[in-house]
Each structure stands twice: as C-alpha cells, then as structure tokens.
Scaffold this motif. Structure first.
Motif, PDB file in Angstrom:
ATOM      1  N   VAL A 140     -52.253  54.361  16.086  1.00  0.00           N
ATOM      2  CA  VAL A 140     -51.485  53.675  15.042  1.00  0.00           C
ATOM      3  C   VAL A 140     -52.081  52.299  14.748  1.00  0.00           C
ATOM      4  CG1 VAL A 140     -49.231  52.632  14.552  1.00  0.00           C
ATOM      5  CG2 VAL A 140     -49.353  54.944  15.463  1.00  0.00           C
ATOM      6  N   VAL A 141     -52.495  51.582  15.776  1.00  0.00           N
ATOM      7  CA  VAL A 141     -53.039  50.237  15.577  1.00  0.00           C
ATOM      8  C   VAL A 141     -54.429  50.278  14.952  1.00  0.00           C
ATOM      9  CG1 VAL A 141     -53.848  48.187  16.816  1.00  0.00           C
ATOM     10  CG2 VAL A 141     -51.648  49.206  17.394  1.00  0.00           C
ATOM     11  N   ALA A 157     -54.279  60.109   6.967  1.00  0.00           N
ATOM     12  CA  ALA A 157     -53.036  59.508   7.468  1.00  0.00           C
ATOM     13  C   ALA A 157     -51.960  60.571   7.668  1.00  0.00           C
ATOM     14  CB  ALA A 157     -52.548  58.428   6.510  1.00  0.00           C
ATOM     15  N   SER A 184     -50.357  61.665  11.282  1.00  0.00           N
ATOM     16  CA  SER A 184     -48.908  61.646  11.511  1.00  0.00           C
ATOM     17  C   SER A 184     -48.405  62.989  12.030  1.00  0.00           C
ATOM     18  CB  SER A 184     -48.174  61.253  10.233  1.00  0.00           C
ATOM     19  OG  SER A 184     -48.318  62.259   9.255  1.00  0.00           O
ATOM     20  N   LEU A 241     -49.524  63.169  15.719  1.00  0.00           N
ATOM     21  CA  LEU A 241     -48.715  62.282  16.542  1.00  0.00           C
ATOM     22  C   LEU A 241     -47.308  62.833  16.744  1.00  0.00           C
ATOM     23  CD1 LEU A 241     -49.768  58.742  15.263  1.00  0.00           C
ATOM     24  CD2 LEU A 241     -50.512  59.944  17.321  1.00  0.00           C
ATOM     25  N   SER A 242     -46.738  63.407  15.725  1.00  0.00           N
ATOM     26  CA  SER A 242     -45.405  63.999  15.896  1.00  0.00           C
ATOM     27  C   SER A 242     -45.458  65.197  16.842  1.00  0.00           C
ATOM     28  CB  SER A 242     -44.811  64.401  14.544  1.00  0.00           C
ATOM     29  OG  SER A 242     -45.578  65.439  13.963  1.00  0.00           O
ATOM     30  N   ILE A 287     -51.080  57.103  21.373  1.00  0.00           N
ATOM     31  CA  ILE A 287     -50.343  56.974  20.109  1.00  0.00           C
ATOM     32  C   ILE A 287     -50.415  55.544  19.594  1.00  0.00           C
ATOM     33  CG2 ILE A 287     -48.009  57.002  19.131  1.00  0.00           C
ATOM     34  CD1 ILE A 287     -47.488  59.486  20.882  1.00  0.00           C
ATOM     35  N   VAL A 288     -50.197  54.584  20.483  1.00  0.00           N
ATOM     36  CA  VAL A 288     -50.273  53.175  20.069  1.00  0.00           C
ATOM     37  C   VAL A 288     -51.683  52.836  19.600  1.00  0.00           C
ATOM     38  CG1 VAL A 288     -50.137  50.802  20.918  1.00  0.00           C
ATOM     39  CG2 VAL A 288     -48.336  52.440  21.482  1.00  0.00           C
TER      40      VAL A 288
END
Length: 113
Positions: free
Chosen positions: A44-45, A54, A58, A61-62, A40-41
């Motif tokens: 996002v990075v 995007a 999202s 990731l959720s 996840i990190v």
C-alpha cells in the motif's frame, strides 16, 4: 482429503501430541499474520499506480486478508473444540492400562476433513 480424528482424552501421549500440534499451529499463524500484514503495508505504501494494476492489487490484498481471517477462524474453532474435548489435567503416564481397556469417548460436534 485426509480425515483427522480428535485424540483419545485418556491417552497421555495423544493429549500431549494434540496440545503440541495446536501450539505449533498458533506460532505459525502468528508468524504468517505478521508477515502478511507487513507485506500489505509495504504494498500500500510503495504502490504508485492507478488503473488496472491498482484494482488487481486491491483484489490480491483482499484475498490475503480473507486468508488471514480464515486461518484464525479455523485455529480458534479447533482450539475451542480441543479444550472442550481434552481433560484439564493430563492422564496418568500408565499407558498399559489404556491398551487393555478403551474407555468410551464423549460425543463431539467437531467434524474435521
């Protein structure tokens, strides 16, 4: 679906097997959590996009965070039920006595599917 029953608290082999299986599940959950959080990190990075991609990221990731939450919730619920069900001390190693007389199991509110 396979229905798994709780172990007999008067059987040493079943108690040890249940404790070992729970410990393995905790280890795998910790590894799964670390890998998921790292992923996840990283996403996002490293994601430099706007728009539809995007939104899709999202949502994914959720969903992964919900999977983590469900994994730990299930694991903690089973751990509580296992601790309430099994005795603190291990039963005696005499398995022949268990085969002759099956003691009555205490009632449980845990339903595993």
């Amino acid at each position: 679906m396979k229905r798994n029953t709780l172990p007999n608290p008067h059987s040493r082999a079943e108690v040890l097997r249940a404790r070992r299986k729970y410990t393995e599940q905790v280890v795998f959950a910790v590894i799964f959590t670390v890998v998921e959080l790292w992923a996840i990190v990283a996403v996002v990075v490293l994601l430099d996009d706007n728009g539809v991609l995007a939104v899709a990221v999202s949502i994914v990731l959720s969903a992964s965070l919900m999977a983590l939450w469900d994994t730990w919730r299930t694991l903690l619920m089973f751990g509580r039920a296992l601790r309430a069900w099994l005795p603190e001390a291990l039963p005696a190693a005499d398995e022949k006595a268990d085969e002759k007389k099956e003691p009555e199991r205490p009632p449980t509110s845990l339903l595993r599917l």
